[in-house]
Design an enzyme around this catalytic site. Structure first.
Site, short mmCIF file in Angstrom:
data_model
loop_
_atom_site.label_atom_id
_atom_site.label_comp_id
_atom_site.label_asym_id
_atom_site.label_seq_id
_atom_site.Cartn_x
_atom_site.Cartn_y
_atom_site.Cartn_z
N CYS A 115 -24.96 -32.90 -28.55
CA CYS A 115 -23.73 -32.10 -28.61
C CYS A 115 -23.10 -32.07 -30.00
O CYS A 115 -22.19 -31.28 -30.24
CB CYS A 115 -22.72 -32.61 -27.58
SG CYS A 115 -23.32 -32.46 -25.88
N HIS A 256 -15.88 -30.56 -29.92
CA HIS A 256 -16.86 -30.36 -28.86
C HIS A 256 -16.14 -30.39 -27.52
O HIS A 256 -15.33 -31.28 -27.25
CB HIS A 256 -17.91 -31.47 -28.93
CG HIS A 256 -18.76 -31.57 -27.70
ND1 HIS A 256 -19.40 -30.48 -27.15
CD2 HIS A 256 -19.06 -32.64 -26.91
CE1 HIS A 256 -20.06 -30.87 -26.07
NE2 HIS A 256 -19.87 -32.17 -25.90
N ASN A 286 -18.85 -27.75 -20.46
CA ASN A 286 -19.48 -28.38 -21.62
C ASN A 286 -20.78 -27.63 -21.90
O ASN A 286 -21.74 -27.74 -21.14
CB ASN A 286 -19.74 -29.85 -21.32
CG ASN A 286 -20.41 -30.60 -22.45
OD1 ASN A 286 -21.00 -30.01 -23.34
ND2 ASN A 286 -20.34 -31.93 -22.39
#
Length: 329
Positions: A115, A256, A286
């Site tokens: 990520c 993020h 996400n």
């Protein structure tokens, strides 16, 4: 920490058409909409169609960024795709993207920093721009819906699919936001916190592994949360200090989009008194390496960034890893 100094001349994003509600994703995992919203802040996410792969999402986002930048694929020097869900183990997903875009002669490679990957990729193309010139296309793209255990409430409720992209060029290319500085961190002693156990050279995926569900994404959520809340604020404060920037100088924070509740905790610890935190986690979940460029593109299209403002990007994820970029708009 590195001074990189190039411009972002275009952004773009793509999310699949299919909207997946909390009730749909939660039912096989034994949780409902209320539980998911309270724990994550996520209300829905997008999942790819059966005939879509990561490169398809990446290509669509790349096309949008190129259009915004006003350049053609043939003008690109390099394409870097940040992903931990490649089309195949080999070849790189970026090679498919290069072909789909028609960017003949362009170097293309993948970056897997999970990520955190988009800022890692952004840093990786800096040398190419310095030595070869031209333009770079940096894409964050992930398709996590293919590697989720539908019965695992700790993971299946979190993730969506998508891609975001940026076109980068030298500072001599007129006006536009400048990437002033980046920093990359990896904490290799924490590799087991986020993982896909099988399918690599250490543990090839066989029938026993399939039966045990080792092909699925796995995460120690409690320890990941501890890492993020304990380490990320200090790492960011150190990054700003070394950049000679006061926290009060930051106008926008683009992290993020891991978990909405966790983002609120981190933002509260950062003490960025003038900053707006930009979010897409509620509607897209996400999206892995795609989350920062998707969120950044949404802010660009909303006209949120003003000339002279400082924008802080913050990635974190498997590795464990963290990555930061300071952009002067």
């Amino acid at each position: 920490m590195t001074d990189v100094r190039f411009r972002i001349i275009g952004t773009g994003a793509y999310v699949p058409e299919r909207i997946v509600s909390n009730d749909e994703v939660g039912a096989p995992a034994g949780v409902d909409d209320d539980w998911i919203t309270r724990k994550t802040g996520i209300r829905q996410r997008r999942w790819a169609a059966d005939d879509q792969a990561t490169s398809d999402l990446a290509t669509a986002a790349g096309r949008a960024a190129l259009k915004a930048a006003g350049i053609t694929p043939e003008q690109l020097t390099v394409i870097a795709v940040a992903t931990s869900t490649p089309d195949r183990p080999q070849p790189p997903t970026a090679a498919y993207v290069q072909h789909h875009l028609g960017a003949t002669g362009t170097a293309a490679f993948d970056v897997n920093a999970v990520c955190s990957g988009t800022v890692f990729a952004l840093s990786s193309v800096a040398g190419t721009l310095v030595y070869r010139g031209g333009y770079a296309l940096v894409i964050g793209a992930d398709l996590y819906s293919r590697i989720l255990n539908p019965a695992d409430r700790k993971t299946v409720v979190l993730f969506g699919d998508g891609a975001g992209a940026m076109v980068l060029g030298p500072t001599s290319t007129g006006t536009g936001p400048i990437v002033r500085r980046v920093a990359l961190h990896t904490f290799g002693g924490l590799t087991d916190l986020i993982r896909v156990p099988a399918g690599g050279s250490r543990q090839p995926l066989d029938t026993d592994g399939l039966d045990a569900g080792l092909q699925y994404f796995a995460m120690d959520g409690r320890e990941v949360r501890r890492f993020v809340t304990e380490h990320l604020p200090q790492l960011i404060k150190g990054f700003l200090h070394e950049a000679g920037v006061d926290a009060a100088d930051i106008s926008h924070f683009v992290p993020h989009q891991a978990n909405g509740v966790m983002l609120d905790e981190v933002f509260g610890e950062l003490h960025l008194p003038r900053a707006t935190m930009h979010r897409t986690v509620e509607t897209y979940g996400n999206t892995g390496a795609a989350s920062i460029p998707i969120t950044m593109d949404a802010a660009v299209r909303a006209g949120s960034f003003r000339p002279g403002e400082l924008v802080l990007l913050a990635g974190f994820g498997g590795g464990m890893a963290a990555s930061f970029a300071l952009i002067e708009w």
